[in-house]
Each structure stands twice: as structure tokens, then as C-alpha cells.
Design a protein around this motif. Sequence first.
Motif, PDB file in Angstrom:
ATOM      1  N   LEU A  82       0.913  -1.325  -0.013  1.00 56.70           N
ATOM      2  CA  LEU A  82       0.112  -0.064  -0.011  1.00 56.70           C
ATOM      3  C   LEU A  82       0.944   1.065  -0.086  1.00 56.70           C
ATOM      4  CD1 LEU A  82      -2.797  -1.378   2.517  1.00 56.70           C
ATOM      5  CD2 LEU A  82      -2.895  -0.877  -0.132  1.00 56.70           C
ATOM      6  N   LEU A  83       2.137   0.909  -0.550  1.00 53.88           N
ATOM      7  CA  LEU A  83       2.952   2.194  -0.835  1.00 53.88           C
ATOM      8  C   LEU A  83       3.621   3.022   0.291  1.00 53.88           C
ATOM      9  CD1 LEU A  83       0.851   3.806  -3.689  1.00 53.88           C
ATOM     10  CD2 LEU A  83       2.487   1.997  -3.910  1.00 53.88           C
ATOM     11  N   ILE A 129     -12.186  -5.694   3.085  1.00 55.11           N
ATOM     12  CA  ILE A 129     -12.198  -4.308   2.307  1.00 55.11           C
ATOM     13  C   ILE A 129     -11.798  -4.583   1.046  1.00 55.11           C
ATOM     14  CG2 ILE A 129     -11.142  -1.974   2.224  1.00 55.11           C
ATOM     15  CD1 ILE A 129     -10.507  -1.862   5.108  1.00 55.11           C
ATOM     16  N   ASP A 130     -12.781  -4.039   0.302  1.00 52.23           N
ATOM     17  CA  ASP A 130     -12.245  -3.738  -1.296  1.00 52.23           C
ATOM     18  C   ASP A 130     -11.844  -2.469  -1.730  1.00 52.23           C
ATOM     19  OD1 ASP A 130     -12.443  -3.306  -4.074  1.00 52.23           O
ATOM     20  OD2 ASP A 130     -14.150  -4.475  -4.518  1.00 52.23           O
ATOM     21  N   LEU A 131     -10.520  -2.192  -1.890  1.00 52.47           N
ATOM     22  CA  LEU A 131      -9.715  -1.108  -1.767  1.00 52.47           C
ATOM     23  C   LEU A 131     -10.425  -0.020  -2.982  1.00 52.47           C
ATOM     24  CD1 LEU A 131      -6.348  -1.551  -0.564  1.00 52.47           C
ATOM     25  CD2 LEU A 131      -8.358  -0.781   0.746  1.00 52.47           C
ATOM     26  N   ARG A 132     -11.006  -0.397  -3.833  1.00 50.50           N
ATOM     27  CA  ARG A 132     -11.941   0.280  -4.839  1.00 50.50           C
ATOM     28  C   ARG A 132     -12.388   1.417  -4.272  1.00 50.50           C
ATOM     29  NH1 ARG A 132     -14.849  -3.718  -8.807  1.00 50.50           N
ATOM     30  NH2 ARG A 132     -15.348  -4.742  -6.661  1.00 50.50           N
ATOM     31  N   PHE A 134     -11.835   3.081  -1.435  1.00 48.90           N
ATOM     32  CA  PHE A 134     -10.979   3.850  -1.069  1.00 48.90           C
ATOM     33  C   PHE A 134     -10.311   4.806  -2.023  1.00 48.90           C
ATOM     34  CE2 PHE A 134      -6.195   4.404  -0.602  1.00 48.90           C
ATOM     35  CZ  PHE A 134      -6.296   5.541   0.167  1.00 48.90           C
ATOM     36  N   LEU A 135      -9.944   4.087  -3.289  1.00 52.87           N
ATOM     37  CA  LEU A 135      -9.250   4.676  -4.248  1.00 52.87           C
ATOM     38  C   LEU A 135      -9.965   5.404  -5.251  1.00 52.87           C
ATOM     39  CD1 LEU A 135      -6.849   1.543  -4.928  1.00 52.87           C
ATOM     40  CD2 LEU A 135      -6.023   3.625  -4.256  1.00 52.87           C
ATOM     41  N   GLY A 136     -11.178   5.394  -4.900  1.00 52.63           N
ATOM     42  CA  GLY A 136     -12.202   6.168  -5.630  1.00 52.63           C
ATOM     43  C   GLY A 136     -12.302   5.371  -7.250  1.00 52.63           C
ATOM     44  N   ILE A 137     -12.173   4.140  -7.341  1.00 51.76           N
ATOM     45  CA  ILE A 137     -12.206   3.429  -8.562  1.00 51.76           C
ATOM     46  C   ILE A 137     -13.858   3.303  -8.841  1.00 51.76           C
ATOM     47  CG2 ILE A 137     -11.770   1.372  -9.753  1.00 51.76           C
ATOM     48  CD1 ILE A 137      -8.821   1.489  -8.388  1.00 51.76           C
ATOM     49  N   ARG A 142     -18.050   0.224  -0.861  1.00 53.17           N
ATOM     50  CA  ARG A 142     -17.863   1.070   0.229  1.00 53.17           C
ATOM     51  C   ARG A 142     -16.617   1.256   0.541  1.00 53.17           C
ATOM     52  NH1 ARG A 142     -20.180  -0.687   5.846  1.00 53.17           N
ATOM     53  NH2 ARG A 142     -22.394  -0.969   4.967  1.00 53.17           N
ATOM     54  N   LYS A 143     -16.066   2.319   1.027  1.00 45.41           N
ATOM     55  CA  LYS A 143     -14.547   2.672   1.409  1.00 45.41           C
ATOM     56  C   LYS A 143     -14.157   2.030   2.632  1.00 45.41           C
ATOM     57  CE  LYS A 143     -15.695   7.396  -0.639  1.00 45.41           C
ATOM     58  NZ  LYS A 143     -16.851   7.056  -0.687  1.00 45.41           N
ATOM     59  N   GLY A 144     -14.857   1.804   3.501  1.00 44.87           N
ATOM     60  CA  GLY A 144     -14.549   1.079   4.868  1.00 44.87           C
ATOM     61  C   GLY A 144     -14.537  -0.571   4.729  1.00 44.87           C
ATOM     62  N   TYR A 145     -14.531  -1.072   5.779  1.00 46.59           N
ATOM     63  CA  TYR A 145     -14.802  -2.670   6.044  1.00 46.59           C
ATOM     64  C   TYR A 145     -16.367  -2.785   5.549  1.00 46.59           C
ATOM     65  CZ  TYR A 145     -10.655  -3.617   8.688  1.00 46.59           C
ATOM     66  OH  TYR A 145      -9.278  -3.791   9.094  1.00 46.59           O
ATOM     67  N   ARG A 146     -16.509  -3.962   5.023  1.00 46.13           N
ATOM     68  CA  ARG A 146     -17.760  -4.420   4.482  1.00 46.13           C
ATOM     69  C   ARG A 146     -18.499  -5.343   5.631  1.00 46.13           C
ATOM     70  NH1 ARG A 146     -15.392  -6.573   0.262  1.00 46.13           N
ATOM     71  NH2 ARG A 146     -15.147  -8.831   0.377  1.00 46.13           N
TER      72      ARG A 146
ATOM     73  N   MET B   1      -9.490   7.997  -7.382  1.00 48.44           N
ATOM     74  CA  MET B   1      -8.074   8.823  -7.994  1.00 48.44           C
ATOM     75  C   MET B   1      -8.414   8.409  -9.475  1.00 48.44           C
ATOM     76  SD  MET B   1      -5.072   7.821  -5.378  1.00 48.44           S
ATOM     77  CE  MET B   1      -5.586   7.846  -3.640  1.00 48.44           C
ATOM     78  N   ALA B  36      -7.609  -5.738  -5.391  1.00 42.45           N
ATOM     79  CA  ALA B  36      -8.179  -4.745  -4.610  1.00 42.45           C
ATOM     80  C   ALA B  36      -8.838  -5.293  -3.407  1.00 42.45           C
ATOM     81  CB  ALA B  36      -9.411  -3.650  -5.090  1.00 42.45           C
ATOM     82  N   PHE B  38      -8.662  -7.106   0.028  1.00 40.83           N
ATOM     83  CA  PHE B  38      -7.891  -6.939   1.262  1.00 40.83           C
ATOM     84  C   PHE B  38      -8.836  -7.502   2.314  1.00 40.83           C
ATOM     85  CE2 PHE B  38      -3.617  -4.778   0.711  1.00 40.83           C
ATOM     86  CZ  PHE B  38      -3.920  -4.684  -0.778  1.00 40.83           C
ATOM     87  N   TYR B 169     -12.436   9.982   1.693  1.00 44.71           N
ATOM     88  CA  TYR B 169     -12.334   8.805   1.033  1.00 44.71           C
ATOM     89  C   TYR B 169     -11.619   7.835   2.072  1.00 44.71           C
ATOM     90  CZ  TYR B 169     -13.126  10.104  -3.785  1.00 44.71           C
ATOM     91  OH  TYR B 169     -13.575  10.616  -4.874  1.00 44.71           O
ATOM     92  N   PRO B 171     -11.171   4.959   4.481  1.00 41.22           N
ATOM     93  CA  PRO B 171     -11.942   3.713   5.089  1.00 41.22           C
ATOM     94  C   PRO B 171     -12.610   3.947   6.641  1.00 41.22           C
ATOM     95  CG  PRO B 171     -10.041   3.065   3.945  1.00 41.22           C
ATOM     96  CD  PRO B 171      -9.817   4.388   4.021  1.00 41.22           C
ATOM     97  N   ASP B 174     -15.373   6.197   6.737  1.00 43.49           N
ATOM     98  CA  ASP B 174     -16.624   5.692   6.204  1.00 43.49           C
ATOM     99  C   ASP B 174     -17.290   4.719   7.248  1.00 43.49           C
ATOM    100  OD1 ASP B 174     -18.174   4.611   3.949  1.00 43.49           O
ATOM    101  OD2 ASP B 174     -17.561   2.788   4.779  1.00 43.49           O
ATOM    102  N   VAL B 175     -16.394   4.046   8.084  1.00 41.28           N
ATOM    103  CA  VAL B 175     -17.244   3.077   8.995  1.00 41.28           C
ATOM    104  C   VAL B 175     -17.873   3.873  10.263  1.00 41.28           C
ATOM    105  CG1 VAL B 175     -16.621   1.524  11.043  1.00 41.28           C
ATOM    106  CG2 VAL B 175     -15.596   1.222   8.739  1.00 41.28           C
ATOM    107  N   ARG B 178     -20.637   6.416   9.271  1.00 43.44           N
ATOM    108  CA  ARG B 178     -22.035   5.493   9.026  1.00 43.44           C
ATOM    109  C   ARG B 178     -22.780   5.393  10.388  1.00 43.44           C
ATOM    110  NH1 ARG B 178     -22.747   2.352   4.119  1.00 43.44           N
ATOM    111  NH2 ARG B 178     -20.769   2.654   2.663  1.00 43.44           N
TER     112      ARG B 178
END
Lengths: 189, 189
Positions: A82-83, A129-132, A134-137, A142-146, B1, B36, B38, B169, B171, B174-175, B178
Motif C-alpha cells: 500500500l505504498l 475491504i475492497d480498496l476500489r 478508498f481509491l475512488g475507482i 464502500r470505502k471501509g470494511y464491509r 483517483m 483490491a 484485502f 475517502y 475507510p 467511512d465506518v 455511518r
Amino acid sequence: MNANAATQSRPATCNGVDVDALFGTIQAIKQDPAIAEFRFRATNRWLGGDSNLTTVTGFYGARQEQVHARPFEMECGEPPVLLGRDAGANPVEFLLNALIGCLTTTMVFHAAARNIAIEAVDSELEGDIDLRGFLGISRDVRKGYREVRVKMRVKSKGSPAVLRELAQYSPVFDVVSRALPVNVEVETT
Amino acid sequence: MNANAATQSRPATCNGVDVDALFGTIQAIKQDPAIAEFRFRATNRWLGGDSNLTTVTGFYGARQEQVHARPFEMECGEPPVLLGRDAGANPVEFLLNALIGCLTTTMVFHAAARNIAIEAVDSELEGDIDLRGFLGISRDVRKGYREVRVKMRVKSKGSPAVLRELAQYSPVFDVVSRALPVNVEVETT
């Protein structure tokens, strides 16, 4: 916790919790609900890139400013995938810590109030989490945990169902479970 | 992004973030969304009374198991007024750390993707809890935070409104958002 359940015969401590002090607190709050108003605080400084540092020094509660024994520091990082430079747990891992720490403390304190002895608690949890998001893809993700799943193994003669119910007085569980499904399993040995 | 915003002229890094790697990740996810997915994990052991220890060693992401550079440990405690020995930040303070750490990292990464330079971020936050919920004294009081307020001071020429939008954005935001009102203010200098 039901202070009416308190009797003179209960032990002074249970699970390492001062039960007399706990019932004393509950009685004091019933007489003056303002004692229960707490305001927790933190400051944070960005350290560059993926790294930042939170400091907690005190809070307001029980009608006065309170200072911790020492400042507590928490460093957030991100792993290389994650850079980041992996200098600390990442924020969503800190969220898992907040959740399991709170479930554990809450179970232990409420069990103490009911004189349910606990000898050990070992837990594991995971969150998806699906990071799409967070990344705005994708706006549909959803940005957080599902979903988060928690398994708590408790060495106790208490009933798993009761212990699970007690754990769910947890403030952090309250926050997270309002946002997403949090499945808590309690197993006793 | 928006990877389409990438041009050959963008700097290789911005805000300490490898922007080429970031856009590379985004392109890879667009071609294979499974990258994506995780799954973050933690284990926790009760240490007695108010104290417990979380350990994070790895996670699943980018289609493989990932191991952190080292295990990260987080010790939760409670202050004396909450019947603890104050050996660590308490779980609701760790939740504030997760929130501000995530807002900060998210703002910095998304700003990097848009070539918005950030020189410094300093934040403070606070959350209100009425402990009558946790203690089971009143069913009408929520157990967790009822409101959290965040102030982020950012040294940047970026617009406060844009930086605030980018931070959201996050995560963990987001949690938490909500579950309850989270008021995020961004001020630039």
C-alpha cells in the motif's frame, strides 16, 4: 450492570477488576448522571508519506479533566503493497485493535460485575475491504470494511451466550456494528 | 483517483508518496479488481483486568498473503477513573487514532495523486460518550460515541474544501461516519 445484584458477600475483585469501585461508580452515576459524560481526545501529526503519529495525554470525565499516567503514542503506517514503509500498523488494523480491545475489556468488566470468573481470553478477528472504494475507482464499493468477524475463546464457566451478550456492551462494537455486520463468536473452554 | 489525470510531466513522488506506483496500482486494479480485495487481521490476548494486547503480523491483499516488516503490538488499558492501571490508551482512544490516522493518510495519498503538495498536517479530535450506555444504566443512551469532531490544520496551497473531500475517502471515516456524526474541519495555512 445491575447494582441491585451486589451483595455484601461478593468478592472485592473479580477478573482483576475492583468490583466494589465498579458498583460505587454505578451508584454515583445514578445519583449524578453528569459523572458519566466523557470526552476523549487525541492529537495527530503527519510524519510524511504514509506515516503519522497520534498522541493521547488526557480526557474529560467524572466532572473533571483527567491526565493519563504518561502520554500514549500510536504510529500509523502502511505496508509496501500500500505504498508505505511499514513503520506501524495501518489505520484499519488499529480499528480492529480498538474493536477487540473494547470487546475484551467490556466482557471482563461486565462479567466481574456478575461474579463470572474469567481465566483467559484469546481472540482473533478479520475484516474485509475492497480498496476500489478508498481509491475512488468505484462509487458502488464502500470505502471501509464491509464485514468484520470476531472469534473470542474464553476460559470461563460462564455461558458463551451470556459472555457474548456482555461483550456487546462495548462502545467500539456499538460504533462499528452500526456501520457494518460484525459477527462475534464466543467459545468457552 | 483518476488515472486519466496522470501525465508524463507529473513528479515521481508527491507528499512522500510514490505517485507512479500509485497510478500503477490503480491501473492494475482496473484490469483485475481482485487485486483490491484485502483482508486485515489481528489477534488479541487479555492480560488481566483492564489490559489486553493486540498483535498484527500480516494480512491478505493484492492476491497474496502479506507479512509486515515486524509484528505490531498495541496495548489497551483504562485509566484509574475507569478502574484500570493506565498501561495503555483505551479502546475508544485507539478508535480516535484509527480515525485521524486514516483521514491523514487518505488526504495525503489522494492529494499526491492530484499533485497537490502538502507540507504539514496537524490535527486534533474529540469524541463524546455517555458511559451510562456502556454500563447498562440506561437503554436510551448509546454505548459508543454519539459525536466526533475533527480539526485538521494543513500547510498546503490546496483548497480546504478539496482537501476535506479527499480525506473523506478514508475507510475508517467511512465506518465511523455511518454510525454517528463525524464533523471534519480542514483549515489551510
